[in-house]
Design a protein around this motif. Sequence first.
Motif: not given
Length: 163
Positions: A71, A74-75, A77-78, A97
Amino acid sequence: MLQRQKKTCYGAQYDATHTLKEDFVALKGVYEEHLSLTRIACKNQYGPQTSLGLNGPRADRRIEWTEQVANFYNKLNEQPQILERFGITLAELEQGQAMVTAYKEAQRTQTRKKGEAQHTTRQRNEVRRQLKNWVKGFKTIAQLALKEDEELLEVLGMVVSAR
């Protein structure tokens, strides 16, 4: 044959466990560095702190920890700009990741290998149990059939009590 299969399966399980441990150590090191830097970068920024899961304890169980790390990446990388000032690039975050993905696969492989090893052990034990029961029956029949010729019982490796 079943004993060899069992040893082969346990060897594969041990290799998978070793790989899993190595992947964990590598991922944990990278994650902890990125987590520390992200906490510094997001100090007093409650939105990113919450979405990235920066506050609170890290999960104790590996499966939950893995999801927590997944998580995080994922967050993050945004929002790669969060760590840009520390020289951490999007490519490095994507590598983190990818390490999570590799670790998850290593977990699945280790679990599968463990199950295969346990299955071969159960198979071997069942065959041993069946053989033991067959031998027990054979010995009983041999004792009945050869009760008049105790020397033949001794040839079969059966102890004959002295009278």
